[in-house]
Design a protein around this motif. Structure first.
Motif, mmCIF file in Angstrom:
data_model
loop_
_atom_site.group_PDB
_atom_site.id
_atom_site.type_symbol
_atom_site.label_atom_id
_atom_site.label_comp_id
_atom_site.label_asym_id
_atom_site.label_seq_id
_atom_site.Cartn_x
_atom_site.Cartn_y
_atom_site.Cartn_z
ATOM 1 N N ALA A 62 0.863 -1.369 0.158
ATOM 2 C CA ALA A 62 -0.107 -0.046 -0.037
ATOM 3 C C ALA A 62 0.959 1.366 -0.092
ATOM 4 O O ALA A 62 1.764 1.225 0.892
ATOM 5 C CB ALA A 62 -0.979 -0.062 1.335
ATOM 6 N N THR A 145 -6.968 2.196 2.285
ATOM 7 C CA THR A 145 -7.022 0.587 3.035
ATOM 8 C C THR A 145 -8.075 0.383 3.567
ATOM 9 O O THR A 145 -8.863 1.234 4.187
ATOM 10 C CB THR A 145 -5.647 0.640 3.834
ATOM 11 O OG1 THR A 145 -5.766 1.475 4.756
ATOM 12 C CG2 THR A 145 -4.440 0.834 2.775
ATOM 13 N N THR A 150 -12.885 4.585 4.801
ATOM 14 C CA THR A 150 -12.827 5.108 3.567
ATOM 15 C C THR A 150 -13.109 6.200 3.136
ATOM 16 O O THR A 150 -13.758 6.689 1.769
ATOM 17 C CB THR A 150 -13.359 3.962 2.571
ATOM 18 O OG1 THR A 150 -14.589 3.510 2.794
ATOM 19 C CG2 THR A 150 -12.319 2.613 2.450
ATOM 20 N N GLN A 422 -8.794 -7.880 5.247
ATOM 21 C CA GLN A 422 -7.896 -7.268 4.091
ATOM 22 C C GLN A 422 -6.848 -8.664 4.037
ATOM 23 O O GLN A 422 -6.874 -9.317 5.003
ATOM 24 C CB GLN A 422 -7.270 -6.206 4.608
ATOM 25 C CG GLN A 422 -6.597 -6.080 5.777
ATOM 26 C CD GLN A 422 -6.085 -4.646 6.281
ATOM 27 O OE1 GLN A 422 -6.403 -3.696 5.576
ATOM 28 N NE2 GLN A 422 -5.190 -4.730 7.031
ATOM 29 N N GLU A 424 -2.654 -9.130 2.349
ATOM 30 C CA GLU A 424 -1.485 -8.886 1.751
ATOM 31 C C GLU A 424 -0.828 -10.054 1.516
ATOM 32 O O GLU A 424 -0.198 -10.763 2.115
ATOM 33 C CB GLU A 424 -0.486 -7.953 2.486
ATOM 34 C CG GLU A 424 0.587 -7.281 1.639
ATOM 35 C CD GLU A 424 1.170 -6.193 2.298
ATOM 36 O OE1 GLU A 424 2.399 -5.807 1.809
ATOM 37 O OE2 GLU A 424 0.772 -5.939 3.415
ATOM 38 N N TYR A 434 -2.407 -6.658 -2.387
ATOM 39 C CA TYR A 434 -3.109 -6.174 -1.254
ATOM 40 C C TYR A 434 -4.786 -6.326 -1.580
ATOM 41 O O TYR A 434 -5.000 -5.346 -2.884
ATOM 42 C CB TYR A 434 -2.612 -4.694 -0.801
ATOM 43 C CG TYR A 434 -3.702 -4.379 0.434
ATOM 44 C CD1 TYR A 434 -3.710 -4.447 1.582
ATOM 45 C CD2 TYR A 434 -4.890 -3.392 -0.151
ATOM 46 C CE1 TYR A 434 -4.686 -4.123 2.652
ATOM 47 C CE2 TYR A 434 -5.635 -3.136 0.731
ATOM 48 C CZ TYR A 434 -5.526 -3.162 2.139
ATOM 49 O OH TYR A 434 -6.451 -3.006 3.033
ATOM 50 N N GLY A 436 -8.688 -5.806 -0.290
ATOM 51 C CA GLY A 436 -9.545 -5.210 0.929
ATOM 52 C C GLY A 436 -10.952 -5.242 0.547
ATOM 53 O O GLY A 436 -11.136 -4.653 -0.490
ATOM 54 N N GLN A 466 -4.618 -2.916 -4.243
ATOM 55 C CA GLN A 466 -3.324 -2.216 -4.486
ATOM 56 C C GLN A 466 -2.317 -3.558 -4.876
ATOM 57 O O GLN A 466 -2.309 -4.619 -4.246
ATOM 58 C CB GLN A 466 -2.796 -1.445 -3.381
ATOM 59 C CG GLN A 466 -3.734 -0.382 -2.913
ATOM 60 C CD GLN A 466 -3.067 0.450 -1.979
ATOM 61 O OE1 GLN A 466 -2.066 0.974 -2.418
ATOM 62 N NE2 GLN A 466 -4.011 1.042 -0.792
ATOM 63 N N THR A 484 -9.645 1.740 -5.956
ATOM 64 C CA THR A 484 -10.668 1.945 -4.636
ATOM 65 C C THR A 484 -11.822 2.325 -4.894
ATOM 66 O O THR A 484 -12.287 3.085 -6.113
ATOM 67 C CB THR A 484 -9.651 3.057 -3.896
ATOM 68 O OG1 THR A 484 -9.474 4.267 -4.787
ATOM 69 C CG2 THR A 484 -8.241 2.585 -3.672
#
Length: 728
Positions: A62, A145, A150, A422, A424, A434, A436, A466, A484
């Motif tokens: 991220a 993230t 958000t 999430q 990674e 990543y 989420g 990401q 996003t």
């Protein structure tokens, strides 16, 4: 908008998938051959346990920029806004001093999310009262993230307060700033120590600031034929006094089995006093209703937050992180409005406002490495806030006008809940992904004695992705991509359907009224970047971004019930694009025999369009088209010195079919010098706003009957600051 943007989105997503598939295939084909010599060391390089070797800008999937404490205090600022204006991609609105707005991608109106220790501050808390000395680091997240809210269409700035350290610390800083009609003494104390498994720290900062400056304004009106029909000149003068105290204690216990318990509290108390006068001279045209005004005001603000955090490690390698917190805030404001027409008093009004914020928060995160090279996390984020406001206005009977009494009170309750997941995933040593997902719901109830109870509900699903890929054949080049979905919910003040009256009501000085029918703004975003790193800490990057926003909010001015009123309204769809270049490097990395000079520079170019407003200049909320920073630091012996230049373009913005706004270009030059007498004593001297540039802004309203424009000027001034820093 959707029809035109869909092919673009599909192209980007397809390109990302193709890149990922190509990268994975290439790694799979070459993995066996390189495992013994090339890739094996790279797997070991993922040693993210070493604090010295770990660089979040380079290693995190991220995108994150981290400004450390040394950079934060370098210029001796007593205001976090002055720190942020030197951060790449960040601009601060306003003409300097207190009350500016922090912006990423040049966007205002709350598009940039500001967090303190990962959580939003309550309404009424002034971020510019936060002293830089109590901040450990500032994290700038360009893409959202799932762990944080958000509500970050432009991005997130997370301000992390100081924590306990491993070694004992005793430090005292005494500073004094001076400029034309300006004085600013400060004091900062830092204490920390350990006692067995207990560590503690205390950061305390006191600020006193006195300031005075004129603020002239000019109001011009023209009829439909373009003839000048109004000319007013305003001479305003304000003397202000600001006092603030920041206290941040922290306790940390290391328990058996690797568990930790942390208790951290932040206390901010400040008082702002203003004594302002305004004299309006009407050269020709209709005279102002209140041409001579005296406006004394006192504003008291208290903010208290405490958090208890427990981290528990499980035998499986999983970790549970739980935090509960409480917030208490108070705001008191007393404003007098006295007006005269020659020797005759025409207004005597006193407004007494009080507000309280009480809140509770709970967050939790469970991390579990289910599969090798994965970091899975599940969590929640709960918050409840209860805000009460009371406003009592008394107008005395003067010049034949009847006395006026208004007693208003209202209450707002906000319940927020979010859940997130999430992961990674280090797909290969060169490729990480990543993923989420966050759901966030906000429920608001507003009730008062002068309007009907209003309820609003909003909920948003935010899928996030990401990815970072280190290009083959090099250790220095990598690319990033982020997709996003973010949003911006209206704040309580924007929802309250109560009218706040202006003194000289006009199209350029309207009343303000909230709008309970406001909907949240939704945005889909794409971010892409190429980054190059080299030895010695040098880096260069180029990044591009776009946001497509639906139901964006804009402040409109309308004529209602015989008065001009400004109210926030959803205004259709908008798009924003951005391009950013950044580099920083020590000169020795290019030339071995160069002096100890560190250089840094950035340039951001932003565009936006609003569908419901005709071109030209139909940008989002006075978006800054161009911003740039340039800085250098030089060290020789015991002396470290440097300078910083921040540029922010202005220009005209078309707010609606009938409204225009303008801001002037702003250029800031700051300088500092640090002399270390010995390991425990050093002197820091800084110059702020060396160019002493004035700040000019204006607002215009026009229709079939003509136009009115009001232009105001905030004079610039240079401030000299000296700080003695002593360890004991």
């Amino acid at each position: 908008m959707q029809d035109h943007s869909k092919p673009f989105r599909l192209t980007i997503i397809a390109a990302a998938v193709a890149l990922a598939a190509s990268a994975h295939a290439q790694e799979a084909q070459t993995g066996a051959a390189k495992a013994t010599s090339t890739e094996a060391p790279m797997q070991k390089v993922e040693v993210r346990g070493s604090a010295e070797a770990y660089d979040p800008r380079r290693d995190d999937t991220a995108t994150k920029i981290v400004v450390n404490h040394e950079e934060i205090v370098k210029y001796g600022d007593n205001n976090v806004l002055d720190v942020l204006k030197r951060v790449p991609g960040v601009t601060v609105s306003g003409g300097g001093g207190r009350g500016g707005e922090i912006r990423m991608r040049g966007l205002g109106s709350g598009y940039t999310q500001i967090l303190i220790n990962g959580e939003r501050a309550p309404a009424g808390f002034s971020i510019d009262s936060l002293a830089p000395d109590v901040i450990e680091r500032i994290e700038v997240l360009r893409a959202a993230t799932a762990e944080f809210s958000t509500q970050s269409i432009a991005g997130t700035i997370n301000i992390v307060l100081k924590k306990a350290i491993k070694t004992a610390q005793r430090e005292l800083k005494l500073g004094y700033g001076r400029g034309p009609d300006y004085s600013n003494p400060t004091a900062n104390l830092q204490l920390s120590d350990r006692a067995g498994k207990l560590s503690w720290s205390l950061a305390a900062n006191a600020i006193h600031q006195e300031s005075a400056r004129p603020s002239p304004a000019l109001e011009q009106g023209y009829d439909a034929a373009g003839r000048s029909v109004l000319l007013r000149e305003t001479t305003s003068y304000s003397a202000t006094r600001f006092d603030a105290l920041n206290i941040s204690p922290r306790l940390n216990w290391n328990l058996e089995g690797g568990d930790t318990v942390t208790w951290q509290t932040f206390i901010n108390v400040n008082r702002f006093r203003l004594n302002g006068t305004s004299d309006i001279t009407t050269v020709y045209g209709a005279p102002a209703q209140y041409p001579h005004q005296w406006l004394p005001m006192t504003n008291d603000n208290q903010f208290f937050r405490t958090d208890l955090n427990w981290t528990h490690k499980l035998e499986s390698g999983s970790k549970l992180d739980l935090k509960i917190g409480g917030v208490l805030g108070g705001l008191g404001n007393v404003t007098r409005r006295l007006a005269y027409n020659g020797a005759t008093q025409t207004l005597d009004s006193k407004i007494d406002s009080k507000g309280t914020d009480r809140g509770f928060t709970s967050t939790g995160k469970y991390t579990n490495p289910l599969v090798e090279n994965h970091a899975l996390a599940l969590g929640w984020d709960f918050g409840y806030n209860n805000r009460t406001d009371a406003r009592l206005q008394r107008d005395a009977s003067i010049a034949g006008q009847p006395a006026y009494l208004s007693d208003e009170h209202y209450k707002g309750r906000v319940l927020r809940f979010a859940g997130f997941a999430q992961d990674e995933w280090n797909v290969t040593p060169r490729w990480s992904v990543y993923l989420g997902m966050r759901w966030e719901g906000i429920f608001t109830r507003i009730e008062g004695n002068t309007f009907d109870t209003a309820h609003t509900r909003s909920s948003v699903w935010s899928p996030l992705m990401q990815t970072m890929y280190k290009l083959p054949g090099t250790k220095a080049d990598q690319v990033r991509l982020a997709l996003t979905r973010t949003y911006k919910a209206p704040d309580v003040q924007s929802l309250i359907p109560h009218r706040f009256l202006s003194l000289n009501n006009s199209s350029t000085e309207p009343d303000f009224m909230g709008n309970p029918d406001l909907k949240p703004e939704l945005a889909r975003g794409i971010d892409a970047a190429y980054e190059h790193f080299w030895d010695g800490g040098g880096m260069a990057s180029i990044s591009a971004s776009t946001r497509q926003i639906t139901d964006f909010t804009r402040q409109l001015t309308i004529f209602r019930d015989g008065r001009w009123v400004g109210l926030p309204s959803n205004f259709g769809n908008a798009r924003t694009y951005g391009l950013e270049l950044e580099t920083k490097f020590p000169l020795k990395s290019l030339w071995a025999e160069a002096p100890a000079l560190d250089l840094r520079a950035s340039v951001s170019r932003n565009w936006s369009t609003v569908d419901s407003v005709a071109a030209p200049n139909n940008r989002l909320d006075q978006q800054t088209p161009v911003s740039a920073t340039f800085g250098l630091d030089y060290k020789v012996g015991q002396l470290t010195t440097g300078a910083s230049y921040a540029f922010k373009n202005g220009g005209q913005v078309r707010i609606s079919a009938n409204q225009l706004a303008y801001q002037s270009v702003r250029r800031d030059v700051d300088m500092y010098a640090l002399w270390k007498f010995d390991p425990k004593n050093q002197l820091r001297v800084a110059l702020a706003n060396v160019l002493r540039q004035d700040f000019i802004n204006s607002g215009s309203y026009f229709d079939q009957n003509g136009s009115v424009t009001r232009t105001s000027i905030t004079p610039g001034r240079m401030v000299v600051r000296a700080t003695m820093e002593m360890k004991f």
